[in-house]
Write a protein that holds these residues in place. Structure first.
Motif, mmCIF file in Angstrom:
data_model
loop_
_atom_site.group_PDB
_atom_site.id
_atom_site.type_symbol
_atom_site.label_atom_id
_atom_site.label_comp_id
_atom_site.label_asym_id
_atom_site.label_seq_id
_atom_site.Cartn_x
_atom_site.Cartn_y
_atom_site.Cartn_z
ATOM 1 N N HIS A 67 -2.195 -0.782 -7.123
ATOM 2 C CA HIS A 67 -2.143 -1.157 -5.707
ATOM 3 C C HIS A 67 -2.414 -2.658 -5.595
ATOM 4 C CE1 HIS A 67 -3.806 -0.330 -1.358
ATOM 5 N NE2 HIS A 67 -3.004 -1.380 -1.420
ATOM 6 N N GLU A 126 -9.743 -5.207 4.485
ATOM 7 C CA GLU A 126 -9.096 -3.925 4.757
ATOM 8 C C GLU A 126 -8.300 -3.446 3.550
ATOM 9 O OE1 GLU A 126 -6.803 -4.642 8.234
ATOM 10 O OE2 GLU A 126 -8.530 -4.483 9.609
ATOM 11 N N ALA A 127 -7.614 -4.376 2.866
ATOM 12 C CA ALA A 127 -6.842 -3.992 1.687
ATOM 13 C C ALA A 127 -7.753 -3.476 0.575
ATOM 14 C CB ALA A 127 -6.019 -5.190 1.193
ATOM 15 N N GLU A 151 -10.676 -2.077 1.002
ATOM 16 C CA GLU A 151 -11.159 -0.761 1.445
ATOM 17 C C GLU A 151 -10.099 0.314 1.253
ATOM 18 O OE1 GLU A 151 -12.491 -1.121 5.453
ATOM 19 O OE2 GLU A 151 -14.190 -2.420 4.934
ATOM 20 N N ARG A 152 -8.829 -0.061 1.353
ATOM 21 C CA ARG A 152 -7.740 0.903 1.162
ATOM 22 C C ARG A 152 -7.439 1.141 -0.312
ATOM 23 N NH1 ARG A 152 -2.537 -0.069 4.877
ATOM 24 N NH2 ARG A 152 -2.095 1.982 3.977
ATOM 25 N N ALA A 175 0.837 -1.205 0.000
ATOM 26 C CA ALA A 175 0.000 0.000 0.000
ATOM 27 C C ALA A 175 0.868 1.248 0.000
ATOM 28 C CB ALA A 175 -0.929 -0.014 1.208
#
Length: 294
Positions: free
Chosen positions: A106, A122-123, A125-126, A95
């Motif tokens: 990404h 989480e990844a 969402e990022r 990230a």
């Protein structure tokens, strides 16, 4: 880097009228991890039966600069864990790498472990745009129940996952078309990118691409003189490859290749599948799969 090589790479895509290349299979990872990967290839002779010298064994920024000099407009930071507790740390690194390297998609990764759904979510969402799953190196079963929620999440969000699931360059316990076919049967909307065209089980993975519209194939290392020596792509399968031309993506395996980058592009031209096919494979298909790529 040879200036002559850069000129030849750029002449390739310019001759097709493209704005540049999109390479969906390049590796960037923390230095200490990359060093271990290179050490593995340095000792790969017993595994592959021949030396595997790393052509682009340079510092990280030099490797990024070289891709830009080649005219690669977007690339990935394919990275992968080989044990539990590693994937989340790699995702944090990637990230940060994507944030400071805007032309890098990404990239994130995964491993069968109890918190996999959490850190994969989480990844996403990022802003993770693509995942890497390495069934061979990770030595895990892609049908592991700990990954079922992960595949479901990636299918639901439409996030592509580049998966090394073929049995080349050496088979693993869970490589081959069977295990990943079982995943697709359960998650048919999964956007799976089969790395290396499924080398050496090319026909079986072409079958999966014909069966599932979300299955793509990347060309990484296939068709090059290096690979043709031990795992040649069957000439009789070329018509199927042409027919699937909207789901074939260019990949190189840079920097971990034992030959110059331009060899992968030269090899594509030997297939005689036409300039429209080349334009789609080298840019158009990835631009469609990854919406912000131009």
């Amino acid at each position: 880097m040879s200036a002559a090589e850069a000129r030849e790479v750029r002449a390739f895509w310019q001759g097709l009228g493209l704005p540049g290349l999109v390479d969906v299979h390049t590796h960037f990872m923390p230095d200490r991890v990359m060093d271990k990967v290179w050490a593995y290839f340095d000792s790969a002779g017993p595994l592959t039966g021949r030396p595997w010298p790393i052509t682009y064994r340079d510092a990280e920024q030099q490797r990024v600069d070289r891709l830009r000099e080649f005219g690669v407009r977007a690339f990935t930071s394919m990275l992968y864990p080989h044990k539990p507790g590693m994937a989340a740390w790699l995702n944090a690194w990637s990230a940060d790498f994507a944030a400071r390297t805007p032309d890098c998609l990404h990239t994130a990764t995964l491993y069968p472990e109890p918190d996999a759904v959490r850190y994969v979510g989480e990844a996403v969402e990022r802003g993770a745009q693509v995942f890497k799953a390495h069934v061979q190196v990770g030595a895990y079963d892609p049908t592991d129940p700990l990954l079922d929620g992960v595949w479901g999440l990636l299918a639901e969000t439409g996030t592509p996952v580049v998966t090394h699931c073929g049995s080349g360059p050496a088979p693993g316990k869970h490589t081959g078309p069977g295990p990943i076919a079982a995943v697709l049967a359960r998650h048919p909307r999964l956007r799976l990118v089969v790395a290396h065209l499924g080398l050496p089980e090319y026909g079986d993975f072409l079958d999966l691409a014909e069966r599932y519209e979300g299955v793509h194939l990347d060309t990484t290392m296939v068709f090059t003189p290096f690979t043709e020596l031990t795992a040649p792509f069957p000439v009789e399968e070329r018509p199927r490859l042409r027919a699937l031309g909207d789901r074939v993506l260019f990949g190189s395996d840079y920097p971990n290749i034992p030959y110059p980058y331009v060899d992968a592009l030269r090899a594509l031209t030997t297939l005689d599948l036409g300039d429209d096919w080349l334009r789609a494979v080298c840019h158009g298909n990835a631009a469609q799969l990854f919406a912000h790529v131009s």
